[in-house]
Write a protein that holds these residues in place. Structure first.
Motif, PDB file in Angstrom:
ATOM      1  N   GLU A  75     -32.182 -16.984  24.451  1.00  0.00           N
ATOM      2  CA  GLU A  75     -33.573 -17.012  23.952  1.00  0.00           C
ATOM      3  C   GLU A  75     -34.481 -16.102  24.772  1.00  0.00           C
ATOM      4  N   ILE A  76     -34.263 -14.811  24.682  1.00  0.00           N
ATOM      5  CA  ILE A  76     -35.123 -13.856  25.399  1.00  0.00           C
ATOM      6  C   ILE A  76     -36.345 -13.523  24.544  1.00  0.00           C
ATOM      7  N   ASP A  77     -37.260 -12.768  25.108  1.00  0.00           N
ATOM      8  CA  ASP A  77     -38.498 -12.408  24.390  1.00  0.00           C
ATOM      9  C   ASP A  77     -38.204 -11.859  23.000  1.00  0.00           C
ATOM     10  N   THR A  78     -39.021 -12.243  22.086  1.00  0.00           N
ATOM     11  CA  THR A  78     -38.988 -11.856  20.657  1.00  0.00           C
ATOM     12  C   THR A  78     -37.852 -12.503  19.871  1.00  0.00           C
ATOM     13  N   PHE A  79     -37.117 -13.426  20.508  1.00  0.00           N
ATOM     14  CA  PHE A  79     -36.038 -14.082  19.761  1.00  0.00           C
ATOM     15  C   PHE A  79     -36.312 -15.562  19.485  1.00  0.00           C
ATOM     16  N   ASP A  80     -37.554 -15.974  19.711  1.00  0.00           N
ATOM     17  CA  ASP A  80     -37.970 -17.318  19.309  1.00  0.00           C
ATOM     18  C   ASP A  80     -37.174 -18.400  20.037  1.00  0.00           C
ATOM     19  N   ASN A  81     -37.378 -19.661  19.652  1.00  0.00           N
ATOM     20  CA  ASN A  81     -36.718 -20.787  20.316  1.00  0.00           C
ATOM     21  C   ASN A  81     -36.199 -21.717  19.214  1.00  0.00           C
ATOM     22  N   TYR A  82     -34.887 -21.901  19.156  1.00  0.00           N
ATOM     23  CA  TYR A  82     -34.275 -22.734  18.114  1.00  0.00           C
ATOM     24  C   TYR A  82     -34.910 -24.128  18.073  1.00  0.00           C
ATOM     25  N   HIS A  83     -35.222 -24.651  19.255  1.00  0.00           N
ATOM     26  CA  HIS A  83     -35.685 -26.042  19.327  1.00  0.00           C
ATOM     27  C   HIS A  83     -37.184 -26.213  19.040  1.00  0.00           C
ATOM     28  N   ALA A  84     -37.913 -25.131  19.024  1.00  0.00           N
ATOM     29  CA  ALA A  84     -39.330 -25.181  18.628  1.00  0.00           C
ATOM     30  C   ALA A  84     -39.659 -23.857  17.952  1.00  0.00           C
ATOM     31  N   PRO A  85     -39.099 -23.618  16.789  1.00  0.00           N
ATOM     32  CA  PRO A  85     -39.195 -22.275  16.198  1.00  0.00           C
ATOM     33  C   PRO A  85     -40.581 -21.959  15.626  1.00  0.00           C
ATOM     34  N   THR A  86     -41.054 -20.772  15.922  1.00  0.00           N
ATOM     35  CA  THR A  86     -42.354 -20.350  15.374  1.00  0.00           C
ATOM     36  C   THR A  86     -42.268 -18.946  14.795  1.00  0.00           C
ATOM     37  N   ASP A  87     -41.193 -18.237  15.086  1.00  0.00           N
ATOM     38  CA  ASP A  87     -41.152 -16.821  14.730  1.00  0.00           C
ATOM     39  C   ASP A  87     -39.895 -16.501  13.913  1.00  0.00           C
ATOM     40  N   PHE A 135     -35.111 -20.204   8.847  1.00  0.00           N
ATOM     41  CA  PHE A 135     -35.033 -21.548   8.250  1.00  0.00           C
ATOM     42  C   PHE A 135     -35.811 -21.591   6.931  1.00  0.00           C
ATOM     43  N   ASP A 136     -36.989 -20.958   6.929  1.00  0.00           N
ATOM     44  CA  ASP A 136     -37.814 -20.981   5.717  1.00  0.00           C
ATOM     45  C   ASP A 136     -37.112 -20.247   4.566  1.00  0.00           C
ATOM     46  N   ARG A 137     -36.491 -19.132   4.922  1.00  0.00           N
ATOM     47  CA  ARG A 137     -35.783 -18.366   3.884  1.00  0.00           C
ATOM     48  C   ARG A 137     -34.604 -19.161   3.329  1.00  0.00           C
ATOM     49  N   ALA A 138     -33.926 -19.867   4.244  1.00  0.00           N
ATOM     50  CA  ALA A 138     -32.783 -20.691   3.805  1.00  0.00           C
ATOM     51  C   ALA A 138     -33.276 -21.808   2.871  1.00  0.00           C
ATOM     52  N   SER A 192     -34.513 -26.500  -0.915  1.00  0.00           N
ATOM     53  CA  SER A 192     -34.692 -27.758  -0.173  1.00  0.00           C
ATOM     54  C   SER A 192     -36.106 -27.756   0.398  1.00  0.00           C
ATOM     55  N   ASP A 193     -36.510 -28.874   1.024  1.00  0.00           N
ATOM     56  CA  ASP A 193     -37.795 -28.858   1.740  1.00  0.00           C
ATOM     57  C   ASP A 193     -37.601 -28.185   3.088  1.00  0.00           C
ATOM     58  N   LYS A 194     -36.480 -28.485   3.718  1.00  0.00           N
ATOM     59  CA  LYS A 194     -36.151 -27.871   5.006  1.00  0.00           C
ATOM     60  C   LYS A 194     -34.660 -27.632   5.073  1.00  0.00           C
ATOM     61  N   SER A 195     -34.264 -26.466   5.589  1.00  0.00           N
ATOM     62  CA  SER A 195     -32.844 -26.182   5.826  1.00  0.00           C
ATOM     63  C   SER A 195     -32.736 -25.626   7.235  1.00  0.00           C
ATOM     64  N   ILE A 196     -31.952 -26.292   8.054  1.00  0.00           N
ATOM     65  CA  ILE A 196     -31.884 -25.926   9.478  1.00  0.00           C
ATOM     66  C   ILE A 196     -30.466 -25.489   9.816  1.00  0.00           C
TER      67      ILE A 196
END
Ligand SMILES: Cc1ncc(COP(=O)(O)O)c(C=O)c1O
Length: 472
Positions: free
Chosen positions: A45-57, A63-66, A72-76
């Motif tokens: 999880e380096i810069d610009t690669f977001d955080n799986y456990h608190a994703p914002t980017d 996940f949204d595209r999936a 679905s409402d959410k796909s993780i």
């Protein structure tokens, strides 16, 4: 193969000419594995690669595209297989101590979830197709009966499709459950390729609240990659996601996540064409296997399942005078064909859209040649009767009690402290806290005689031993 370091063994095996009729679904075809030089892309999880456990980017966008793709409402994404998705669903959807209804042919990870959340399981036994020794579909009527009998049940967990490809009527089951405010979790680990013409539709479109799919099993994606879909009015999504986070590494592999991303993109862009072509090829393969005289390709009867996944080539040996294990050995040692699993009466060959036509020709040819060497014999093995469990203690209690080891015969009437099961496929004969019945002991002996691996027993020189509860 020589014994050696894992890396060496992997290289040797993969450079040899074994034909893969097993997972993973990418079948080691580079065309479907864009990250072939893997170490060069292995970051954290380096810069610009977001955080799986608190994703914002970027991960949130994935996940949204999936979710959009799967409706679905959410796909993780999951990097620890469907196993962690199932455990997270079971822990997140139910409260500690809740009563749930589960199919007895659920995967071990469902049993693990039941243990971890201290749930009280009730079981549904799908009808056993005795000639094949495989479980058929789960009927909405069976569920209705169980709910009437146990009104405290909060939800149902079932497997559809089964390992062998049998699909239950999820829509009917979901409608029934939702009328009673019960949650439906579907283990669709073997159905990640569903939803295309020629294949069954996916549970997420049929009203299940939580659906878990292993992308790695049937689609071109790396081992351990899976996805959990949420679409429910009854489930607290944040709670499930908290467990998804807990049961996975805090350093989730970007290689695995990239593989999921690439797999979904392939399906989004080319899925229809690829699956159409695959479906047609499977129809030809199945038709050509119709010439087998002693081996039998499984094709379900109406009552076996609501729908069937033709991607599974289940080859029965019961009229051929050999066991499934023997067919496994012939395919492997004489033809270098690796099957997915061998059972007493059949083998499962897993196909995927990444298979080449050459693989299919080779397989058909091998099966016909083998078939020509076999003789018709009456059903070689006695059919196994299914027997109902007698649960005295819930697994979470039984698994933390003092135990003692006794000879298998002496376990009769005691309470099991172990999961005892044949692997594969891993469906328990005994669950901790259940009475060890004579039928179970006889079934264990019969499976072992047939050369199947029974897990959960201690094989000592003088006898077979089993761990039971000291005070049970
Ligand atoms: C029916 C079923 N559910 C769940 C799983 C677990 O999936 P995974 O290997 O992706 O953790 C398996 C794996 O074999 C399975 O067969």
């Amino acid at each position: 193969l020589e014994k050696g370091r894992l890396e060496q063994r992997l290289i040797e095996y993969c450079e040899d000419s074994y034909v893969p009729f097993h997972m993973p679904g990418h079948k080691r075809q580079l065309e479907f594995s864009p990250l072939s030089e893997i170490a060069r892309y292995d970051i954290t999880e380096i810069d610009t690669f977001d955080n799986y456990h608190a994703p914002t980017d970027i991960i949130k966008q994935e996940f949204d595209r999936a979710a959009e793709f799967y409706e679905s409402d959410k796909s993780i994404y999951l990097v620890n297989g469907s196993s962690c998705g199932l455990i997270s669903a079971i822990c997140g959807a139910f409260n500690r101590g809740d009563e749930v209804l589960m199919a007895r042919n659920c995967h071990k990870s469902v049993y693990n979830g039941i243990y971890l959340n201290g749930l009280k399981p009730h079981y549904i036994y799908p009808r056993f197709i005795s000639k094949w020794m495989i479980y058929s579909q789960i009927d909405a009527k069976q569920i209705e009966y169980a709910l009437d009998k146990n009104p405290n049940i909060k939800g149902v967990i079932l497997t559809s499709p089964t390992y062998e490809g049998i699909v239950s009527n999820i829509k009917e089951i979901a409608d029934l459950l939702h009328k009673r405010g019960c949650i439906l979790i579907v283990d669709e680990a073997h159905g990640a390729h569903f939803g295309y013409e020629g294949f069954p539709s996916s549970s997420i479109k049929n009203g299940a609240d939580i659906v878990i799919q292993s992308l790695h099993k049937t689609l071109p994606s790396l081992t351990q990659t899976a996805i959990i879909h949420l679409k429910s009015k009854l489930v607290d999504y944040d709670r499930v996601l908290r467990y998804v986070s807990m049961y996975q590494s805090t350093s989730p592999s970007y290689l695995l996540m990239a593989s999921i991303s690439s797999c979904i993109e392939t399906m989004r862009v080319k899925g229809e064409a690829l699956m159409m072509d695959y479906s047609k090829r499977l129809d030809v393969v199945r038709k050509r296997l119709g010439v087998l005289k002693h081996l039998t390709l499984y094709s379900p009867k109406m009552e076996d399942g609501f729908d069937y996944d033709k991607a599974k080539l289940v080859i029965g040996t019961f009229n051929a005078g050999i066991s499934g294990n023997k067919l496994h050995d012939i395919l492997l040692y004489d033809y270098k064909i690796q099957v997915e699993m061998a059972s007493l009466n059949y083998v499962i060959l897993m196909t995927s859209l990444a298979d080449t036509w050459q693989m299919y020709e080779y397989l058909i040819d091998a099966l016909i040649k083998i078939d020509n060497t076999l003789n018709f014999k009456e059903n070689l093995f006695a059919n196994v009767e299914d027997f109902e469990a007698n649960s005295v203690l819930v697994p979470a209690v039984a698994m933390n009690m003092a135990t003692t080891k006794v000879k298998l015969n002496a376990a009769n009437g005691k309470l099991s402290s172990e999961y005892v099961y044949v692997y594969p496929p891993g469906i328990p004969i005994l669950v901790p806290g259940e009475v060890v019945k004579e039928e179970a002991i006889e079934a264990i002996k019969r499976y072992r005689m047939a050369g199947l691996e029974v897990i959960g027993l201690d094989d000592k020189e003088d006898d077979l031993y089993m761990e039971v509860l000291l005070d049970g």
